[in-house]
Design a protein around this motif. Structure first.
Motif, PDB file in Angstrom:
ATOM      1  N   TRP A   1      -0.205  27.495 -61.267  1.00 10.65           N
ATOM      2  CA  TRP A   1       0.617  27.299 -62.460  1.00 10.65           C
ATOM      3  C   TRP A   1       0.070  28.112 -63.627  1.00 10.65           C
ATOM      4  O   TRP A   1       0.821  28.740 -64.364  1.00 10.65           O
TER       5      TRP A   1
ATOM      6  N   THR B   1       8.280  22.366 -61.947  1.00 14.45           N
ATOM      7  CA  THR B   1       7.504  21.176 -61.623  1.00 14.45           C
ATOM      8  C   THR B   1       8.235  19.958 -62.172  1.00 14.45           C
ATOM      9  O   THR B   1       9.253  20.075 -62.836  1.00 14.45           O
TER      10      THR B   1
ATOM     11  N   TYR C   1       7.068  16.337 -64.271  1.00  9.79           N
ATOM     12  CA  TYR C   1       5.932  15.734 -64.973  1.00  9.79           C
ATOM     13  C   TYR C   1       5.215  14.780 -64.026  1.00  9.79           C
ATOM     14  O   TYR C   1       5.835  13.969 -63.357  1.00  9.79           O
ATOM     15  N   ASP C   2       3.897  14.906 -63.958  1.00 12.21           N
ATOM     16  CA  ASP C   2       3.046  14.088 -63.083  1.00 12.21           C
ATOM     17  C   ASP C   2       3.306  14.392 -61.609  1.00 12.21           C
ATOM     18  O   ASP C   2       3.210  13.507 -60.761  1.00 12.21           O
TER      19      ASP C   2
ATOM     20  N   ARG D   1       4.078  20.783 -69.518  1.00 13.21           N
ATOM     21  CA  ARG D   1       2.904  21.189 -68.750  1.00 13.21           C
ATOM     22  C   ARG D   1       2.302  22.374 -69.487  1.00 13.21           C
ATOM     23  O   ARG D   1       3.000  23.353 -69.787  1.00 13.21           O
TER      24      ARG D   1
ATOM     25  N   GLY E   1      -2.049  24.125 -67.050  1.00 14.24           N
ATOM     26  CA  GLY E   1      -1.573  23.311 -65.941  1.00 14.24           C
ATOM     27  C   GLY E   1      -1.583  21.818 -66.163  1.00 14.24           C
ATOM     28  O   GLY E   1      -1.075  21.069 -65.332  1.00 14.24           O
TER      29      GLY E   1
ATOM     30  N   PHE F   1      -0.504  18.177 -67.647  1.00 15.27           N
ATOM     31  CA  PHE F   1       0.680  17.503 -68.193  1.00 15.27           C
ATOM     32  C   PHE F   1       0.302  16.781 -69.475  1.00 15.27           C
ATOM     33  O   PHE F   1      -0.796  16.224 -69.590  1.00 15.27           O
TER      34      PHE F   1
ATOM     35  N   ASN G   1       3.620  27.915 -70.192  1.00 16.44           N
ATOM     36  CA  ASN G   1       3.884  26.493 -70.419  1.00 16.44           C
ATOM     37  C   ASN G   1       5.090  26.039 -69.614  1.00 16.44           C
ATOM     38  O   ASN G   1       5.966  26.842 -69.287  1.00 16.44           O
TER      39      ASN G   1
END
Length: 154
Positions: free
Chosen positions: A4, A13, A15-16, A99, A103, A105, A145
């Motif tokens: 990333w 991606t 989140y988490d 993110r 990398g 979050f 980002n």
């Protein structure tokens, strides 16, 4: 994580990603993209595009300027999930977090970040909505980002 923070290819991606809250974050906030994904021109359906910095500025000017437009862009109590706004614009902005270019979050539940399709030197313009604020921020950041994306009709 390392991929990333170094890729100049389009990346996506949730989140988490890989964590316990990945599914609920996808359901509530959608996906996060690096700016290189925006630059592919393929994120939006045919006849739609990621708005330019100028188009975002036109929207915030229409909503009486950056100092108050944030409230009009955030989801309201009548939306699910709700987030401190009036949503008079119909944008229904949510605090989906981001993110970082490294990398990690961050900021879910407190900030919403959206890309523009516009570059500024080696950076890209984005817009940020914040908890407990009626403002919307215009910031240029590293394209690595991961932020949300909205599409607008051509």
């Amino acid at each position: 994580l390392n991929d990333w923070s170094t890729t100049t290819n389009g990346a996506v991606t949730v989140y988490d990603e890989g964590g316990a809250d990945e599914a609920s974050n996808l359901s509530n906030y959608g996906r996060l993209y690096n700016w290189y994904a925006v630059n592919t021109g393929t994120l939006c359906p045919i006849g739609w595009h990621v708005p330019t910095d100028e188009e975002w500025t036109t929207l915030t000017d229409y909503l009486d300027g950056e100092s108050v437009a944030g409230a009009a862009l955030k989801s309201s109590d009548s939306n699910g999930p709700a987030w401190e706004g009036t949503n008079i614009s119909g944008f229904t902005g949510l605090p989906g977090g981001a993110r970082s270019d490294a990398g990690a979050f961050h900021s879910v539940g407190s900030h919403g970040f959206w890309w523009t399709s516009s570059l500024y030197t080696n950076y890209a313009w984005d817009r940020i909505l914040l908890s407990n604020s009626s403002s919307i921020l215009r910031v240029s950041v590293d394209p690595l980002n991961g932020f949300s994306v909205r599409c607008v009709q051509d």
